[in-house]
Motif scaffolding. Structure first.
Motif, PDB file in Angstrom:
ATOM      1  N   LYS A 170     -16.047  15.256  14.844  1.00 26.60           N
ATOM      2  CA  LYS A 170     -15.104  14.512  14.555  1.00 26.60           C
ATOM      3  C   LYS A 170     -15.567  12.996  14.428  1.00 26.60           C
ATOM      4  O   LYS A 170     -16.294  12.686  15.261  1.00 26.60           O
ATOM      5  N   SER A 171     -14.970  12.301  13.343  1.00 26.07           N
ATOM      6  CA  SER A 171     -15.486  10.925  13.400  1.00 26.07           C
ATOM      7  C   SER A 171     -14.469   9.920  12.622  1.00 26.07           C
ATOM      8  O   SER A 171     -13.314  10.637  12.540  1.00 26.07           O
ATOM      9  N   VAL A 172     -14.702   8.907  12.342  1.00 25.35           N
ATOM     10  CA  VAL A 172     -13.978   7.754  11.812  1.00 25.35           C
ATOM     11  C   VAL A 172     -14.576   7.285  10.546  1.00 25.35           C
ATOM     12  O   VAL A 172     -15.783   6.651  10.688  1.00 25.35           O
ATOM     13  N   ASP A 173     -13.896   7.252   9.333  1.00 24.64           N
ATOM     14  CA  ASP A 173     -14.218   6.518   8.276  1.00 24.64           C
ATOM     15  C   ASP A 173     -13.227   5.388   7.746  1.00 24.64           C
ATOM     16  O   ASP A 173     -12.066   5.275   8.350  1.00 24.64           O
ATOM     17  N   LEU A 174     -13.915   4.188   7.129  1.00 20.13           N
ATOM     18  CA  LEU A 174     -13.000   3.373   6.496  1.00 20.13           C
ATOM     19  C   LEU A 174     -12.512   3.575   5.122  1.00 20.13           C
ATOM     20  O   LEU A 174     -13.126   4.289   4.285  1.00 20.13           O
ATOM     21  N   GLU A 175     -11.294   3.518   5.051  1.00 15.75           N
ATOM     22  CA  GLU A 175     -10.536   3.780   3.760  1.00 15.75           C
ATOM     23  C   GLU A 175      -9.576   2.727   3.043  1.00 15.75           C
ATOM     24  O   GLU A 175      -8.892   1.999   3.873  1.00 15.75           O
ATOM     25  N   THR A 176      -9.898   2.797   1.736  1.00 22.06           N
ATOM     26  CA  THR A 176      -8.803   1.616   1.060  1.00 22.06           C
ATOM     27  C   THR A 176      -7.522   2.346   0.642  1.00 22.06           C
ATOM     28  O   THR A 176      -7.539   3.289   0.039  1.00 22.06           O
ATOM     29  N   ILE A 177      -6.533   1.755   0.983  1.00 22.82           N
ATOM     30  CA  ILE A 177      -5.119   2.077   0.462  1.00 22.82           C
ATOM     31  C   ILE A 177      -4.609   1.065  -0.293  1.00 22.82           C
ATOM     32  O   ILE A 177      -5.087  -0.126  -0.129  1.00 22.82           O
ATOM     33  N   TYR A 178      -3.761   1.408  -1.176  1.00 26.13           N
ATOM     34  CA  TYR A 178      -2.889   0.475  -1.991  1.00 26.13           C
ATOM     35  C   TYR A 178      -1.639   0.529  -1.815  1.00 26.13           C
ATOM     36  O   TYR A 178      -1.031   1.526  -1.639  1.00 26.13           O
ATOM     37  N   MET A 179      -0.973  -0.634  -1.458  1.00 27.08           N
ATOM     38  CA  MET A 179       0.571  -0.873  -1.100  1.00 27.08           C
ATOM     39  C   MET A 179       1.437  -1.312  -2.252  1.00 27.08           C
ATOM     40  O   MET A 179       0.948  -2.326  -2.698  1.00 27.08           O
ATOM     41  N   VAL A 180       2.250  -0.622  -2.488  1.00 26.77           N
ATOM     42  CA  VAL A 180       3.296  -0.990  -3.723  1.00 26.77           C
ATOM     43  C   VAL A 180       4.683  -1.339  -3.189  1.00 26.77           C
ATOM     44  O   VAL A 180       5.175  -0.543  -2.358  1.00 26.77           O
ATOM     45  N   GLU A 181       5.158  -2.367  -3.592  1.00 23.85           N
ATOM     46  CA  GLU A 181       6.290  -2.891  -3.044  1.00 23.85           C
ATOM     47  C   GLU A 181       7.490  -2.039  -3.865  1.00 23.85           C
ATOM     48  O   GLU A 181       7.252  -1.723  -5.270  1.00 23.85           O
ATOM     49  N   VAL A 182       8.512  -1.787  -3.405  1.00 22.39           N
ATOM     50  CA  VAL A 182       9.657  -0.896  -4.092  1.00 22.39           C
ATOM     51  C   VAL A 182      10.877  -1.853  -4.013  1.00 22.39           C
ATOM     52  O   VAL A 182      11.394  -2.321  -2.911  1.00 22.39           O
ATOM     53  N   ASP A 183      11.565  -2.104  -5.318  1.00 28.41           N
ATOM     54  CA  ASP A 183      12.878  -2.992  -5.306  1.00 28.41           C
ATOM     55  C   ASP A 183      13.911  -1.716  -5.834  1.00 28.41           C
ATOM     56  O   ASP A 183      13.849  -1.511  -7.003  1.00 28.41           O
ATOM     57  N   LYS A 184      14.803  -1.378  -5.112  1.00 28.95           N
ATOM     58  CA  LYS A 184      15.862  -0.496  -5.582  1.00 28.95           C
ATOM     59  C   LYS A 184      15.304   0.833  -6.095  1.00 28.95           C
ATOM     60  O   LYS A 184      15.841   1.461  -6.985  1.00 28.95           O
ATOM     61  N   ASN A 185      14.471   1.300  -5.347  1.00 27.44           N
ATOM     62  CA  ASN A 185      13.747   2.572  -5.581  1.00 27.44           C
ATOM     63  C   ASN A 185      12.790   2.423  -6.936  1.00 27.44           C
ATOM     64  O   ASN A 185      12.154   3.573  -7.331  1.00 27.44           O
ATOM     65  N   VAL A 186      12.751   1.254  -7.339  1.00 24.81           N
ATOM     66  CA  VAL A 186      11.835   1.056  -8.544  1.00 24.81           C
ATOM     67  C   VAL A 186      10.527   0.312  -8.205  1.00 24.81           C
ATOM     68  O   VAL A 186      10.469  -0.637  -7.516  1.00 24.81           O
TER      69      VAL A 186
END
Length: 223
Positions: free
Chosen positions: A64-80
């Motif tokens: 078991k180990s740990v890795d670095l991961e890039t995530i992308y965060m998307v804003e949502v306005d009224k479910n869009v």
């Protein structure tokens, strides 16, 4: 008891805790029952009704180990979703050199593994897995099993050592998906020592180790 044992392996696996949304992402050391059922759905290429099915499984890994991961965060306005997004780097824990053994008594479910419709994943979309072996076994049944490990045990079956985590048994095929049968499970890693219990199981021998496999009786209609 006659059962089919399916061996599945992968280089990596990661099983997210559902209540941890941001920050460091640890992995559970055993896949939830919903992950195993989802894997069968993937092989079948369709959403299956698992009512009255009996399913057991055993999971182990080498490291078991740990890795670095890039995530992308998307804003949502009224479910869009908005067109703008921003990236972030998080630490994600993962398991290496993984093996999952699935035990089934229904041969029609086994047939889906012989010619899977979709790719087999052991965790996330990057955790590509392979089906190494499908074998029919005649295993002995044991009362008061003492060698339960590498599995998740429902608390309704008794008290077991291990971390307790609330997890769904299954998901609906609706959009959005809905949890079905969320209940507490005891997460028992494959490294656990023997302990007494009051449950019945089937005993297998994997790489010279005796393992008691608990069979989950799936009854979705109860939830």
């Amino acid at each position: 008891m006659k059962v089919y044992r399916i061996k599945i392996s992968s280089w990596t696996s990661s099983f997210r805790y559902p209540n941890i949304i941001s920050g460091f992402q640890p992995t559970m050391e055993v896949p939830p029952i919903s992950t195993v059922l989802g894997m069968i759905n993937s092989c079948a290429g369709k959403y299956l009704d698992f009512n009255n099915c009996s399913i057991g499984y055993y999971f182990e890994y080498s490291a078991k180990s740990v890795d670095l991961e890039t995530i992308y965060m998307v804003e949502v306005d009224k479910n869009v979703p908005k067109s703008k997004m921003k990236s972030n780097v998080i630490k994600r824990e993962f398991l290496y050199d993984c093996s999952l053994y699935i035990y089934l008594s229904d041969e029609y479910l086994v047939d889906y593994f012989r010619n899977p419709v979709h790719q087999v994943l052991l965790g996330r979309s990057s955790d590509l897995a392979s089906i190494d072996e499908i074998k029919q076994l005649d295993l002995s049944e044991v009362e008061n099993a003492t060698k339960i490990r590498g599995q998740m045990m429902p608390i309704t079956a008794g008290l077991f050592p291990g971390n307790i985590q609330a997890l769904p048994v299954y998901f609906t095929d609706t959009i959005p998906r809905r949890n079905i049968g969320t209940q507490p499970f005891s997460v028992i890693p494959y490294t656990s020592n023997d302990f007494p219990s009051k449950v019945s199981a089937i005993r297998d021998v994997i790489d010279g180790k005796e393992i008691d496999i608990y069979l989950h009786n799936i009854n979705i209609d109860e939830f």
